[in-house]
Scaffold this motif. Sequence first.
Motif, PDB file in Angstrom:
ATOM      1  N   LYS A 429       0.953  -1.104   0.203  1.00 11.36           N
ATOM      2  CA  LYS A 429      -0.022  -0.064   0.123  1.00 11.36           C
ATOM      3  C   LYS A 429       0.852   1.427  -0.125  1.00 11.36           C
ATOM      4  CE  LYS A 429      -3.897   0.023   1.807  1.00 11.36           C
ATOM      5  NZ  LYS A 429      -4.642   0.059   0.386  1.00 11.36           N
ATOM      6  N   THR A 430       0.367   2.370  -0.429  1.00  9.81           N
ATOM      7  CA  THR A 430       0.895   3.524  -0.539  1.00  9.81           C
ATOM      8  C   THR A 430       0.364   4.760   0.543  1.00  9.81           C
ATOM      9  OG1 THR A 430      -0.444   4.208  -2.440  1.00  9.81           O
ATOM     10  CG2 THR A 430       1.801   3.177  -3.204  1.00  9.81           C
ATOM     11  N   SER A 431      -0.949   4.382   0.908  1.00  6.08           N
ATOM     12  CA  SER A 431      -1.542   5.145   1.774  1.00  6.08           C
ATOM     13  C   SER A 431      -2.517   4.221   2.653  1.00  6.08           C
ATOM     14  CB  SER A 431      -2.399   6.430   1.203  1.00  6.08           C
ATOM     15  OG  SER A 431      -1.602   7.132   0.228  1.00  6.08           O
ATOM     16  N   TRP A 432      -2.668   4.673   3.921  1.00  2.13           N
ATOM     17  CA  TRP A 432      -3.219   4.157   4.937  1.00  2.13           C
ATOM     18  C   TRP A 432      -3.600   4.609   6.156  1.00  2.13           C
ATOM     19  CZ3 TRP A 432      -0.319   3.111   8.938  1.00  2.13           C
ATOM     20  CH2 TRP A 432       1.047   2.684   8.733  1.00  2.13           C
ATOM     21  N   ASP A 433      -4.651   4.511   7.100  1.00  5.77           N
ATOM     22  CA  ASP A 433      -4.568   4.890   8.360  1.00  5.77           C
ATOM     23  C   ASP A 433      -4.914   3.925   9.373  1.00  5.77           C
ATOM     24  OD1 ASP A 433      -4.314   7.543   7.612  1.00  5.77           O
ATOM     25  OD2 ASP A 433      -6.481   7.765   7.036  1.00  5.77           O
ATOM     26  N   LEU A 434      -4.126   3.877  10.538  1.00  6.10           N
ATOM     27  CA  LEU A 434      -4.591   2.787  11.389  1.00  6.10           C
ATOM     28  C   LEU A 434      -4.395   3.400  12.840  1.00  6.10           C
ATOM     29  CD1 LEU A 434      -2.093  -0.283  10.204  1.00  6.10           C
ATOM     30  CD2 LEU A 434      -4.756  -0.142  10.141  1.00  6.10           C
ATOM     31  N   GLY A 435      -5.184   2.588  13.734  1.00  7.68           N
ATOM     32  CA  GLY A 435      -5.135   2.958  15.230  1.00  7.68           C
ATOM     33  C   GLY A 435      -6.315   2.550  15.940  1.00  7.68           C
ATOM     34  N   VAL A 436      -6.839   3.568  16.816  1.00 12.25           N
ATOM     35  CA  VAL A 436      -7.905   3.389  17.419  1.00 12.25           C
ATOM     36  C   VAL A 436      -8.836   4.596  17.827  1.00 12.25           C
ATOM     37  CG1 VAL A 436      -7.062   1.465  19.036  1.00 12.25           C
ATOM     38  CG2 VAL A 436      -6.771   3.662  19.995  1.00 12.25           C
ATOM     39  N   ALA A 437     -10.133   4.561  17.887  1.00  6.14           N
ATOM     40  CA  ALA A 437     -11.093   5.639  17.860  1.00  6.14           C
ATOM     41  C   ALA A 437     -11.996   5.469  18.957  1.00  6.14           C
ATOM     42  CB  ALA A 437     -11.672   5.719  16.549  1.00  6.14           C
ATOM     43  N   ARG A 438     -12.282   6.527  19.857  1.00  7.27           N
ATOM     44  CA  ARG A 438     -13.419   6.291  20.616  1.00  7.27           C
ATOM     45  C   ARG A 438     -14.821   6.219  20.167  1.00  7.27           C
ATOM     46  NH1 ARG A 438     -12.226  12.555  22.579  1.00  7.27           N
ATOM     47  NH2 ARG A 438     -13.632  13.951  21.264  1.00  7.27           N
ATOM     48  N   GLU A 439     -15.990   5.887  21.001  1.00  6.47           N
ATOM     49  CA  GLU A 439     -17.038   5.448  20.321  1.00  6.47           C
ATOM     50  C   GLU A 439     -18.008   6.673  20.028  1.00  6.47           C
ATOM     51  OE1 GLU A 439     -20.694   2.518  21.871  1.00  6.47           O
ATOM     52  OE2 GLU A 439     -19.702   3.867  23.390  1.00  6.47           O
ATOM     53  N   SER A 440     -17.738   7.888  20.497  1.00  8.76           N
ATOM     54  CA  SER A 440     -18.430   9.185  20.228  1.00  8.76           C
ATOM     55  C   SER A 440     -18.199   9.965  19.103  1.00  8.76           C
ATOM     56  CB  SER A 440     -18.514  10.030  21.263  1.00  8.76           C
ATOM     57  OG  SER A 440     -17.306  10.471  21.864  1.00  8.76           O
ATOM     58  N   ILE A 441     -17.106   9.502  18.253  1.00 10.00           N
ATOM     59  CA  ILE A 441     -16.635  10.174  16.899  1.00 10.00           C
ATOM     60  C   ILE A 441     -17.741  10.401  16.035  1.00 10.00           C
ATOM     61  CG2 ILE A 441     -14.362   9.364  17.218  1.00 10.00           C
ATOM     62  CD1 ILE A 441     -14.855   7.208  14.964  1.00 10.00           C
ATOM     63  N   LEU A 460       0.163   6.609   6.629  1.00  6.57           N
ATOM     64  CA  LEU A 460       0.987   6.639   5.483  1.00  6.57           C
ATOM     65  C   LEU A 460       0.521   7.364   4.255  1.00  6.57           C
ATOM     66  CD1 LEU A 460       3.770   5.658   3.745  1.00  6.57           C
ATOM     67  CD2 LEU A 460       2.308   3.580   2.977  1.00  6.57           C
ATOM     68  N   ARG A 461       1.336   8.323   3.630  1.00  7.28           N
ATOM     69  CA  ARG A 461       1.002   9.038   2.474  1.00  7.28           C
ATOM     70  C   ARG A 461       2.034   9.052   1.217  1.00  7.28           C
ATOM     71  NH1 ARG A 461      -2.965   8.490   5.050  1.00  7.28           N
ATOM     72  NH2 ARG A 461      -4.428  10.148   5.983  1.00  7.28           N
ATOM     73  N   ASN A 462       1.545   8.750   0.057  1.00 15.40           N
ATOM     74  CA  ASN A 462       2.446   8.917  -1.067  1.00 15.40           C
ATOM     75  C   ASN A 462       3.425   7.880  -0.881  1.00 15.40           C
ATOM     76  OD1 ASN A 462       1.152  11.152  -1.849  1.00 15.40           O
ATOM     77  ND2 ASN A 462       2.191  12.522  -0.499  1.00 15.40           N
ATOM     78  N   GLY A 463       3.265   6.763  -0.184  1.00 12.31           N
ATOM     79  CA  GLY A 463       4.280   5.697  -0.155  1.00 12.31           C
ATOM     80  C   GLY A 463       5.482   5.952   0.543  1.00 12.31           C
ATOM     81  N   ASN A 464       5.881   6.946   1.108  1.00 12.83           N
ATOM     82  CA  ASN A 464       7.092   7.050   1.700  1.00 12.83           C
ATOM     83  C   ASN A 464       6.916   8.166   2.882  1.00 12.83           C
ATOM     84  OD1 ASN A 464       7.110   9.287   0.386  1.00 12.83           O
ATOM     85  ND2 ASN A 464       9.016   8.786  -0.658  1.00 12.83           N
ATOM     86  N   GLU A 465       5.678   8.746   3.286  1.00 13.18           N
ATOM     87  CA  GLU A 465       5.581   9.949   4.165  1.00 13.18           C
ATOM     88  C   GLU A 465       4.671   9.277   5.414  1.00 13.18           C
ATOM     89  OE1 GLU A 465       3.748  13.171   2.393  1.00 13.18           O
ATOM     90  OE2 GLU A 465       5.287  13.363   0.778  1.00 13.18           O
ATOM     91  N   TYR A 466       5.471   9.041   6.410  1.00 10.52           N
ATOM     92  CA  TYR A 466       4.733   8.515   7.630  1.00 10.52           C
ATOM     93  C   TYR A 466       4.690   9.603   8.666  1.00 10.52           C
ATOM     94  CZ  TYR A 466       6.043   3.843   5.730  1.00 10.52           C
ATOM     95  OH  TYR A 466       6.010   2.856   5.204  1.00 10.52           O
TER      96      TYR A 466
END
Length: 551
Positions: A429-441, A460-466
């Motif tokens: 992949k070249t872009s993604w988001d991972l983590g946790v979120a609270r219930e009320s978002i 991650l954005r554009n393959g190499n920007e973390y």
Amino acid sequence: MSAASNLSSEDQFLCSICLDVFTDPVSTPCGHNFCKNCINEHWNTSDRCQCPMCKEGFNTRPDLRVNTFISEMVAQFRQSAQQKTSSSEQQESKPGEVPCDVCTGTKLKALKSCLVCLASYCETHLEPHLTASRLQRHQLIDPVENLEDRMCTKHNKPLELFCKTDQTCVCTLCPVLDHKMHKFVPLKEEYEGKKVELKKTEAEIQQMIQKRRLKIQEIKHSVDLSEEDADREKAEGVQVFTDLKESVERRLNELIDTIKETQKRKEKQAEAFIKELEQEISELKKRSTEVVQVSLSEDHVHLLQSFPYLKAAPPTKDWTEVSVHPPSYEGTVVGALHQLEETLSREMKKLFDEAELKRVQKFAVDVTLDPDTAHPKLILSDDGKQVTYGNVKKNLPNNPERFSDCSCVLGKKSFSFDRFYFEVQVKGKTSWDLGVARESINRKRQITLRPQNGYWTICLRNGNEYKAPAGPSVLLSLKSQPQKVGVFVDYEEGLVSFYDVDAAALIYSFTGCSFTEKLFPFFSPWRNDGGKNSAPLIICPVNQTEWTDDI
């Protein structure tokens, strides 16, 4: 094993929930045994399906079946207990037991005491009280000594009433003579009331016993786990320090080899100079011999002809500035130690990261994606373990849980206590988001990933920007691109950490977080970017990796 005398103690046949001998004993997957009805009622009233003894949790409620082996053992135990009970009847009274007052010679054990006769009877002498109509009206109780204590000391009459005012047993004359205006109830009535209270007390005591027995099992189980952890830590410690020792020895050998090599080069240089000097000495000795011979010659012509040749010195090197300086080893050891320090520091950090990742992997949980939260353009696998971005927006119910503007999805299960960990493959992949979120978002508008809005993620954005959107974002400098990312949350400590699983390296940690709501695993595969980012995010099973230590 068929003989009752070979059976173990009663404790091994007691259910730790009801504290009675097993009825329809069943075994849980963790190996502990309970009455079938007891464990089912326990799970029916519990929020979590787990073993009451070792606290091991089960994702699905086990299908319990009666353990025939233990059931047979319990039956043998009951039979043995009955045999012992029957054989104990009509035995001679022992010290501490109430003897029959009628027996002459050998006193048999009394079965009952009569409050009217003020005597205790064995089975044989008790017979009249059971058959004669006149004696059947007498009050029989379990055998007790000192029946005189059941008589009023003042009026020499049986204690038949209970004075609630003075909280004491009295006879029928006491209310008239000594306890005027007091409140009385029949002794049996007070007995029944106190008996009910004692039953409650007994239930409370048994509950306390049960809790302590469970606590004992919990402590024993904890000790077993601690011993396993200690053995594992000792093995890992031995391996780590062995590697470090070998690294130091390797660096020492390299230092010694470097010094030897330097000394050898100096020796070769000196040998070359000495050989050249010895060659010139040989030439000079030869010329000296010729000069002496010509000098002694009386041949005038020969001397004069040889003089120009002999006068000129043979070609030699100017050795004035030539010397062999002893090598300087100053700083060699310090430099080697500095290099070793850098190596050990680097490897110690690596070992620490590996140990830390192994520690958090112990809190692995099973995470699956919740289709009710997925953006309509996301495609989820049937097993709920993969998510990709699709170009076609599906016609799905716009329920409150669903993300409508951002291509995100949450895990099904929420967490509001303790610690948990899961791993996601991000390979290709070249872009993604991972983590946790609270219930009320807010799931119905464009979102900004940051803790203030209820998101603790890395991107991650554009393959190499973390980066870590920490408000403001923190750019992450990684030595290699992670192929698998581990996410760890310590709810109580307010910690969210991300790991490069293959490199066993910490990527970033959010610290000092204040969690007050349920947390859900959070995923976003982002757009396909013309096929460059079409690979799925994959939730992987967690296996503790064995890393090699290249020290």
